[in-house]
Design a protein around this motif. Structure first.
Motif, PDB file in Angstrom:
ATOM      1  N   ARG A  68     -39.182 -59.892 -72.247  1.00 20.32           N
ATOM      2  CA  ARG A  68     -40.543 -59.660 -72.849  1.00 20.32           C
ATOM      3  C   ARG A  68     -41.926 -60.121 -72.165  1.00 20.32           C
ATOM      4  N   PRO A  69     -42.090 -59.518 -70.936  1.00 23.18           N
ATOM      5  CA  PRO A  69     -43.268 -60.252 -70.149  1.00 23.18           C
ATOM      6  C   PRO A  69     -44.627 -59.821 -70.546  1.00 23.18           C
ATOM      7  N   TRP A  70     -44.785 -59.020 -71.644  1.00 25.39           N
ATOM      8  CA  TRP A  70     -46.094 -58.332 -71.832  1.00 25.39           C
ATOM      9  C   TRP A  70     -46.895 -59.098 -73.028  1.00 25.39           C
ATOM     10  N   SER A  71     -47.946 -59.385 -72.943  1.00 31.11           N
ATOM     11  CA  SER A  71     -48.553 -60.665 -73.796  1.00 31.11           C
ATOM     12  C   SER A  71     -49.037 -59.671 -74.946  1.00 31.11           C
ATOM     13  N   LYS A  72     -49.094 -58.387 -74.988  1.00 34.45           N
ATOM     14  CA  LYS A  72     -49.927 -57.641 -76.345  1.00 34.45           C
ATOM     15  C   LYS A  72     -48.507 -58.078 -77.271  1.00 34.45           C
ATOM     16  N   GLY A  73     -47.247 -57.987 -76.771  1.00 33.42           N
ATOM     17  CA  GLY A  73     -46.235 -58.061 -78.012  1.00 33.42           C
ATOM     18  C   GLY A  73     -45.627 -59.610 -78.338  1.00 33.42           C
ATOM     19  N   VAL A  74     -46.346 -60.379 -77.810  1.00 33.47           N
ATOM     20  CA  VAL A  74     -45.888 -61.840 -77.907  1.00 33.47           C
ATOM     21  C   VAL A  74     -45.870 -62.032 -79.498  1.00 33.47           C
ATOM     22  N   ASN A  75     -46.619 -62.008 -80.137  1.00 30.56           N
ATOM     23  CA  ASN A  75     -46.629 -62.395 -81.631  1.00 30.56           C
ATOM     24  C   ASN A  75     -45.642 -61.586 -82.475  1.00 30.56           C
ATOM     25  N   ASP A  76     -45.489 -60.064 -82.271  1.00 34.00           N
ATOM     26  CA  ASP A  76     -44.741 -59.527 -82.740  1.00 34.00           C
ATOM     27  C   ASP A  76     -43.286 -59.853 -82.603  1.00 34.00           C
ATOM     28  N   TYR A  77     -42.877 -60.238 -81.302  1.00 33.05           N
ATOM     29  CA  TYR A  77     -41.681 -60.582 -80.738  1.00 33.05           C
ATOM     30  C   TYR A  77     -41.230 -61.887 -81.525  1.00 33.05           C
ATOM     31  N   ALA A  78     -42.155 -62.830 -81.821  1.00 36.84           N
ATOM     32  CA  ALA A  78     -41.768 -64.052 -82.609  1.00 36.84           C
ATOM     33  C   ALA A  78     -41.983 -63.771 -84.198  1.00 36.84           C
ATOM     34  N   THR A  79     -42.594 -62.818 -84.809  1.00 35.06           N
ATOM     35  CA  THR A  79     -42.808 -62.576 -86.171  1.00 35.06           C
ATOM     36  C   THR A  79     -41.741 -61.785 -86.735  1.00 35.06           C
ATOM     37  N   GLN A  80     -41.080 -62.715 -87.688  1.00 34.92           N
ATOM     38  CA  GLN A  80     -39.630 -61.920 -88.245  1.00 34.92           C
ATOM     39  C   GLN A  80     -40.408 -60.785 -89.190  1.00 34.92           C
ATOM     40  N   GLY A  81     -39.632 -59.646 -88.953  1.00 34.66           N
ATOM     41  CA  GLY A  81     -39.748 -58.523 -89.835  1.00 34.66           C
ATOM     42  C   GLY A  81     -40.721 -57.326 -89.083  1.00 34.66           C
ATOM     43  N   THR A  82     -41.046 -57.709 -87.972  1.00 38.60           N
ATOM     44  CA  THR A  82     -41.705 -56.632 -86.894  1.00 38.60           C
ATOM     45  C   THR A  82     -40.856 -55.820 -86.246  1.00 38.60           C
ATOM     46  N   LEU A  83     -41.069 -54.824 -85.874  1.00 34.33           N
ATOM     47  CA  LEU A  83     -40.494 -53.666 -85.098  1.00 34.33           C
ATOM     48  C   LEU A  83     -39.891 -54.359 -83.966  1.00 34.33           C
ATOM     49  N   LEU A  84     -40.780 -55.019 -83.088  1.00 30.53           N
ATOM     50  CA  LEU A  84     -40.283 -55.715 -81.775  1.00 30.53           C
ATOM     51  C   LEU A  84     -39.245 -56.931 -82.170  1.00 30.53           C
ATOM     52  N   ASN A  85     -39.598 -57.723 -83.235  1.00 29.18           N
ATOM     53  CA  ASN A  85     -38.760 -58.928 -83.463  1.00 29.18           C
ATOM     54  C   ASN A  85     -37.288 -58.362 -83.861  1.00 29.18           C
ATOM     55  N   ASP A  86     -37.210 -56.989 -84.667  1.00 28.77           N
ATOM     56  CA  ASP A  86     -35.989 -56.585 -85.017  1.00 28.77           C
ATOM     57  C   ASP A  86     -35.327 -55.928 -83.670  1.00 28.77           C
ATOM     58  N   MET A  87     -36.088 -55.371 -82.751  1.00 30.19           N
ATOM     59  CA  MET A  87     -35.493 -54.724 -81.702  1.00 30.19           C
ATOM     60  C   MET A  87     -34.904 -55.854 -80.700  1.00 30.19           C
ATOM     61  N   LYS A  88     -35.594 -56.831 -80.556  1.00 32.87           N
ATOM     62  CA  LYS A  88     -35.169 -57.983 -79.532  1.00 32.87           C
ATOM     63  C   LYS A  88     -33.698 -58.539 -79.707  1.00 32.87           C
ATOM     64  N   GLN A  89     -33.212 -58.196 -81.111  1.00 32.62           N
ATOM     65  CA  GLN A  89     -31.941 -58.823 -81.406  1.00 32.62           C
ATOM     66  C   GLN A  89     -31.080 -57.838 -81.277  1.00 32.62           C
ATOM     67  N   MET A  90     -31.455 -56.450 -80.846  1.00 36.87           N
ATOM     68  CA  MET A  90     -30.471 -55.519 -80.766  1.00 36.87           C
ATOM     69  C   MET A  90     -29.851 -55.406 -79.221  1.00 36.87           C
ATOM     70  N   GLN A  91     -28.595 -54.871 -79.063  1.00 36.65           N
ATOM     71  CA  GLN A  91     -27.922 -54.818 -77.635  1.00 36.65           C
ATOM     72  C   GLN A  91     -28.550 -53.584 -76.911  1.00 36.65           C
ATOM     73  N   LEU A  92     -28.882 -53.960 -75.673  1.00 34.98           N
ATOM     74  CA  LEU A  92     -29.285 -53.049 -74.932  1.00 34.98           C
ATOM     75  C   LEU A  92     -28.307 -51.884 -74.462  1.00 34.98           C
ATOM     76  N   LEU A  93     -28.769 -50.640 -74.715  1.00 39.56           N
ATOM     77  CA  LEU A  93     -27.683 -49.435 -74.595  1.00 39.56           C
ATOM     78  C   LEU A  93     -27.771 -48.723 -73.319  1.00 39.56           C
ATOM     79  N   ARG A  94     -28.990 -48.584 -72.810  1.00 36.87           N
ATOM     80  CA  ARG A  94     -29.266 -47.820 -71.722  1.00 36.87           C
ATOM     81  C   ARG A  94     -30.521 -48.259 -71.093  1.00 36.87           C
TER      82      ARG A  94
END
Length: 190
Positions: A68-94
């Motif tokens: 997660r090196p991009w500053s625009k998504g920092v708040n969303d990665y940290a905020t529960q219920g956001t798309l980025l927060n949900d995806m960071k908990q998913m397994q990388l598939l490809r």
């Protein structure tokens, strides 16, 4: 009171006022004589995978997404219920693979991702979402629109319309017809 100094009494390690200061790059002092090519190689972001094979295991780009090196998504990665927060908990598939029509190098792609939160969401979705087959993909992906080689659903737990990562990239989600295909009975869930 005048200082009585001669040229021979000055320590050669001390810089004169008219000498050029060392260059500063990324907080590291570097002298002008440093090899420029070695410095750029160290900072350069690897080029993305471009080609016809979408079945690549998670590699450099997928691992970079996970850091997660991009500053625009920092708040969303940290905020529960956001798309980025949900995806960071998913397994990388490809590994996200770009279409052969894209000639972006790693730095340019990284700049495009960094510029918009939807682009961060799109590349992350490309690595963790459900890949759709040719018969299931949206019409935009069928026509070759979007940066990614395959049509991958953006994970979506809410009631928002379903979109793919290609259409989501750049904020073009309104052109995606996955939601319409789903409502007409076509199976959009690979």
């Amino acid at each position: 009171m005048a200082l009585n100094t001669t040229k021979d009494s000055i320590d050669p390690s001390v810089e004169f006022a008219d000498s050029e200061p060392p260059a500063r790059i990324s907080g590291i002092a570097e002298t002008p004589d440093d090899d420029l090519t070695s410095r750029t190689k160290k900072r350069r972001i690897k080029n993305p995978s471009i080609g016809l094979d979408s079945g690549l295991a998670p590699g450099y780009r997928a691992r970079r997404i996970n850091t997660r090196p991009w500053s625009k998504g920092v708040n969303d990665y940290a905020t529960q219920g956001t798309l980025l927060n949900d995806m960071k908990q998913m397994q990388l598939l490809r590994e996200p693979v770009l279409r052969t029509s894209k000639t972006w190098n790693g730095d340019r792609l990284d700049g495009m991702i960094r510029s918009k939160k939807v682009n961060i969401e799109a590349i992350h979705a490309q690595a963790v979402g459900t890949e759709l087959g040719d018969e299931e993909c949206c019409s935009s992906c069928s026509l070759g629109h979007g940066p990614f080689l395959t049509c991958v659903k953006v994970p979506n737990a809410s009631e928002q319309p379903q979109v793919c990562a290609n259409c989501h990239f750049g904020g073009n989600g309104e052109r995606c017809d996955l939601n319409k295909l789903q409502q007409t009975g076509k199976d959009c869930y690979g």
